[in-house]
Design a protein around this motif. Structure first.
Motif, PDB file in Angstrom:
ATOM      1  N   LEU A 126      -8.410  -7.874  -0.108  1.00 58.71           N
ATOM      2  CA  LEU A 126      -7.018  -7.502   0.161  1.00 58.71           C
ATOM      3  C   LEU A 126      -6.133  -8.743   0.184  1.00 58.71           C
ATOM      4  CD1 LEU A 126      -4.740  -5.620   1.011  1.00 58.71           C
ATOM      5  CD2 LEU A 126      -5.598  -5.729   3.361  1.00 58.71           C
ATOM      6  N   GLU A 127      -6.637  -9.821   0.757  1.00 59.85           N
ATOM      7  CA  GLU A 127      -5.853 -11.050   0.820  1.00 59.85           C
ATOM      8  C   GLU A 127      -5.464 -11.526  -0.578  1.00 59.85           C
ATOM      9  OE1 GLU A 127      -8.625 -10.471   2.493  1.00 59.85           O
ATOM     10  OE2 GLU A 127      -7.839 -10.396   4.553  1.00 59.85           O
ATOM     11  N   GLU A 128      -6.402 -11.446  -1.527  1.00 56.83           N
ATOM     12  CA  GLU A 128      -6.097 -11.833  -2.899  1.00 56.83           C
ATOM     13  C   GLU A 128      -5.022 -10.922  -3.497  1.00 56.83           C
ATOM     14  OE1 GLU A 128     -10.413 -13.609  -4.446  1.00 56.83           O
ATOM     15  OE2 GLU A 128      -9.944 -11.474  -4.657  1.00 56.83           O
ATOM     16  N   ALA A 129      -5.137  -9.630  -3.236  1.00 60.43           N
ATOM     17  CA  ALA A 129      -4.170  -8.671  -3.765  1.00 60.43           C
ATOM     18  C   ALA A 129      -2.766  -8.954  -3.243  1.00 60.43           C
ATOM     19  CB  ALA A 129      -4.596  -7.250  -3.414  1.00 60.43           C
ATOM     20  N   VAL A 130      -2.675  -9.302  -1.978  1.00 63.27           N
ATOM     21  CA  VAL A 130      -1.381  -9.633  -1.374  1.00 63.27           C
ATOM     22  C   VAL A 130      -0.780 -10.854  -2.056  1.00 63.27           C
ATOM     23  CG1 VAL A 130      -0.263 -10.483   0.732  1.00 63.27           C
ATOM     24  CG2 VAL A 130      -1.863  -8.558   0.853  1.00 63.27           C
ATOM     25  N   GLU A 131      -1.597 -11.877  -2.293  1.00 62.02           N
ATOM     26  CA  GLU A 131      -1.105 -13.093  -2.942  1.00 62.02           C
ATOM     27  C   GLU A 131      -0.672 -12.811  -4.381  1.00 62.02           C
ATOM     28  OE1 GLU A 131      -0.382 -15.971  -1.473  1.00 62.02           O
ATOM     29  OE2 GLU A 131      -0.920 -14.846   0.341  1.00 62.02           O
ATOM     30  N   ILE A 132      -1.394 -11.936  -5.086  1.00 61.43           N
ATOM     31  CA  ILE A 132      -1.001 -11.542  -6.435  1.00 61.43           C
ATOM     32  C   ILE A 132       0.373 -10.870  -6.410  1.00 61.43           C
ATOM     33  CG2 ILE A 132      -1.499  -9.902  -8.301  1.00 61.43           C
ATOM     34  CD1 ILE A 132      -4.475 -10.471  -7.839  1.00 61.43           C
ATOM     35  N   CYS A 133       0.566  -9.938  -5.480  1.00 60.06           N
ATOM     36  CA  CYS A 133       1.835  -9.213  -5.395  1.00 60.06           C
ATOM     37  C   CYS A 133       2.986 -10.146  -5.024  1.00 60.06           C
ATOM     38  CB  CYS A 133       1.720  -8.071  -4.386  1.00 60.06           C
ATOM     39  SG  CYS A 133       0.684  -6.702  -4.944  1.00 60.06           S
ATOM     40  N   ARG A 134       2.711 -11.129  -4.191  1.00 62.41           N
ATOM     41  CA  ARG A 134       3.750 -12.089  -3.829  1.00 62.41           C
ATOM     42  C   ARG A 134       4.139 -12.951  -5.022  1.00 62.41           C
ATOM     43  NH1 ARG A 134       1.292 -13.627   2.181  1.00 62.41           N
ATOM     44  NH2 ARG A 134       2.333 -11.914   3.286  1.00 62.41           N
ATOM     45  N   ALA A 135       3.135 -13.334  -5.821  1.00 63.79           N
ATOM     46  CA  ALA A 135       3.418 -14.118  -7.026  1.00 63.79           C
ATOM     47  C   ALA A 135       4.221 -13.296  -8.027  1.00 63.79           C
ATOM     48  CB  ALA A 135       2.108 -14.592  -7.658  1.00 63.79           C
ATOM     49  N   GLU A 136       3.882 -12.010  -8.130  1.00 63.40           N
ATOM     50  CA  GLU A 136       4.645 -11.117  -9.023  1.00 63.40           C
ATOM     51  C   GLU A 136       6.092 -11.041  -8.579  1.00 63.40           C
ATOM     52  OE1 GLU A 136       4.724  -6.390 -10.333  1.00 63.40           O
ATOM     53  OE2 GLU A 136       3.976  -7.034  -8.368  1.00 63.40           O
ATOM     54  N   ILE A 373     -12.633   0.289  10.768  1.00 62.80           N
ATOM     55  CA  ILE A 373     -11.642  -0.753  10.909  1.00 62.80           C
ATOM     56  C   ILE A 373     -10.254  -0.214  10.556  1.00 62.80           C
ATOM     57  CG2 ILE A 373     -13.276  -2.599  10.374  1.00 62.80           C
ATOM     58  CD1 ILE A 373     -11.959  -2.763   7.592  1.00 62.80           C
ATOM     59  N   GLU A 374      -9.223  -0.830  11.099  1.00 60.62           N
ATOM     60  CA  GLU A 374      -7.860  -0.525  10.709  1.00 60.62           C
ATOM     61  C   GLU A 374      -7.509  -1.356   9.479  1.00 60.62           C
ATOM     62  OE1 GLU A 374      -4.984  -0.953  13.763  1.00 60.62           O
ATOM     63  OE2 GLU A 374      -6.009   0.413  15.163  1.00 60.62           O
ATOM     64  N   ILE A 375      -6.730  -0.759   8.598  1.00 61.31           N
ATOM     65  CA  ILE A 375      -6.263  -1.478   7.412  1.00 61.31           C
ATOM     66  C   ILE A 375      -4.850  -1.988   7.681  1.00 61.31           C
ATOM     67  CG2 ILE A 375      -5.645  -1.286   4.981  1.00 61.31           C
ATOM     68  CD1 ILE A 375      -7.831   0.755   4.644  1.00 61.31           C
ATOM     69  N   GLU A 376      -4.702  -3.282   7.653  1.00 63.54           N
ATOM     70  CA  GLU A 376      -3.410  -3.902   7.903  1.00 63.54           C
ATOM     71  C   GLU A 376      -2.969  -4.632   6.635  1.00 63.54           C
ATOM     72  OE1 GLU A 376      -3.669  -6.343  11.336  1.00 63.54           O
ATOM     73  OE2 GLU A 376      -4.274  -4.698  12.667  1.00 63.54           O
ATOM     74  N   ILE A 377      -1.873  -4.183   6.055  1.00 66.54           N
ATOM     75  CA  ILE A 377      -1.365  -4.763   4.814  1.00 66.54           C
ATOM     76  C   ILE A 377      -0.105  -5.559   5.124  1.00 66.54           C
ATOM     77  CG2 ILE A 377      -0.525  -4.272   2.480  1.00 66.54           C
ATOM     78  CD1 ILE A 377      -2.101  -1.649   2.601  1.00 66.54           C
ATOM     79  N   PRO A 378      -0.140  -6.872   4.919  1.00 68.76           N
ATOM     80  CA  PRO A 378       1.038  -7.709   5.227  1.00 68.76           C
ATOM     81  C   PRO A 378       2.224  -7.363   4.349  1.00 68.76           C
ATOM     82  CG  PRO A 378      -0.957  -9.049   4.910  1.00 68.76           C
ATOM     83  CD  PRO A 378      -1.273  -7.656   4.420  1.00 68.76           C
ATOM     84  N   GLU A 379       3.391  -7.761   4.776  1.00 70.82           N
ATOM     85  CA  GLU A 379       4.594  -7.594   3.969  1.00 70.82           C
ATOM     86  C   GLU A 379       4.509  -8.483   2.726  1.00 70.82           C
ATOM     87  OE1 GLU A 379       7.298  -5.617   4.299  1.00 70.82           O
ATOM     88  OE2 GLU A 379       6.302  -4.641   5.990  1.00 70.82           O
ATOM     89  N   ILE A 380       4.997  -7.964   1.632  1.00 67.30           N
ATOM     90  CA  ILE A 380       4.981  -8.746   0.391  1.00 67.30           C
ATOM     91  C   ILE A 380       6.280  -9.540   0.277  1.00 67.30           C
ATOM     92  CG2 ILE A 380       4.815  -8.649  -2.119  1.00 67.30           C
ATOM     93  CD1 ILE A 380       2.272  -7.843  -0.580  1.00 67.30           C
TER      94      ILE A 380
END
Length: 380
Positions: A126-136, A373-380
């Motif tokens: 998930l951390e990688e996905a967040v960084e990808i979305c931020r780069a986008e 576990i809870e799924i916590e998705i940071p703000e993009i």
């Protein structure tokens, strides 16, 4: 039932074909020249408005041999993606590396102002996905994820049925699938090694199964997950690659989604069963059964059935298979290229697949921890 064509898709998402100016050839590069890159190449070769100008692969000589195989003699080849992106002025790239390199290669390209078609799964964590979305978001470029089943007419029919309201409020979904025996090692072991793949059946075909149902219901946010994964077949001493097998060959999850929806999921590369079950979408007015396939092939395993009530009578409505002989990979490539030209929304937005990746990551982490576990998705 009417067939949903690529032109219909373009009209809705990226404008009509007539509105797209394809006079300038887009310069395209390919990062990772393994077997999935071949499917991208075959689709690109059907597009006369692009030019494959560069490629990169970590294995010496692999990129050169790949392009020679397709009769492309003047493609410039590089030992890694960063060298290629530094030297070339590209409009777009396909990222076709093994899973562990999806995130860094995609981020490098976006940071260089290059649009990306990223093969599935989006990445490993998930951390990688967040960084990808931020780069986008920072780049303003197009990032589309490689889910070609989205373009299949039968898959689109699933979404149409749900959106029609015929099923009422969706409250429970069962999905998954897999192979009785089908650990993918025809071209080496990068698919099954932990340091290259990171995820096994869970990421390889599980992401498709999740996208089929999540896309149909509008991609609600995942809240919690209880996950399980195993590798009994891959690590069996009788399996030829058991000594390097480091991922899952079976995975399952119980996911709570926003909107009071339960998602019951299971996926396999190998099992002592022909299928872990059909996909079922249950609603307050009706339910939809989607037959499983022998191997996740991007469509349905047969006609679908809606179970509902009409005038007090319980009826079964058969939804016939739509004959669709279109090249899904070509549609994936073509729609991505047209989005690059127009700057419109990506055909398969990373903002949706972020939730898909959060579930894959959640199942894996929950399985390792042994509890929900809870799924916590940071703000993009």
């Amino acid at each position: 039932m009417p067939k949903t064509s690529l032109d219909d898709y373009k009209t809705k998402h990226v404008g009509s074909a007539e509105e797209i100016d394809r006079t300038r050839k887009l310069k395209v590069g390919i990062i990772g020249c393994g077997w999935i890159a071949g499917a991208h190449m075959e689709a690109y070769l059907q597009c006369n408005d692009i030019e494959i100008v560069a490629g990169a692969d970590l294995v010496p000589g692999k990129a050169e041999a790949f392009f020679q195989q397709y009769g492309l003699e003047n493609v410039r080849c590089y030992p890694n993606d960063e060298a290629m992106l530094e030297a070339e002025e590209l409009d777009a790239v396909s990222v076709c590396t093994y899973n562990r390199q999806h995130a860094p290669c995609t981020i490098h390209a976006l940071n260089k102002g290059v649009s990306v078609l990223l093969e599935k799964p989006m990445c490993v964590t998930l951390e990688e996905a967040v960084e990808i979305c931020r780069a986008e978001k920072k780049s303003g470029k197009v990032l589309s994820i490689g889910f070609q089943p989205r373009f299949d007419a039968n898959m689109q029919m699933i979404k149409k049925i749900v959106e029609s309201g015929e099923l009422g409020k969706i409250y429970y979904i069962q999905t998954g699938g897999g192979r009785r025996r089908g650990i993918p090692t025809p071209f080496g072991t990068t698919f099954i090694q932990e340091d290259t793949a990171g995820l096994g059946a869970l990421g390889d075909i599980g992401c498709y199964s999740l996208d089929m149902v999540l896309n149909a219901i509008g991609y609600p946010k995942p809240l919690t997950v209880t996950g399980y994964k195993s590798a009994y077949f891959g690590k069996d001493p009788s399996y030829e690659h058991h000594d390097v097998f480091g991922v899952d060959d079976f995975a399952a999850g119980f996911i709570r989604l926003e909107g009071d929806i339960i998602l019951d999921f299971r996926i396999a590369w190998a099992m002592n069963l022909n299928t872990p079950g059909d996909t079922i979408i249950m609603g307050t007015k009706g339910s939809l059964r989607i037959p499983s396939t022998d191997c996740w092939n991007g469509s349905t395993g047969g006609p679908m059935t809606i179970y509902h009530e009409v005038a007090g009578a319980q009826l079964d409505t058969i939804v016939p298979l739509i004959e669709d002989n279109t090249d899904l990979f070509y549609q994936k490539i073509r729609s991505f290229l047209d989005a690059v030209r127009t700057g419109e929304k990506a055909p398969v937005p990373a903002s949706q697949i972020l939730y898909n990746q959060a579930i894959l990551d959640g199942i894996s982490r929950s399985a390792e921890l042994g509890h929900e576990i809870e799924i916590e998705i940071p703000e993009i």
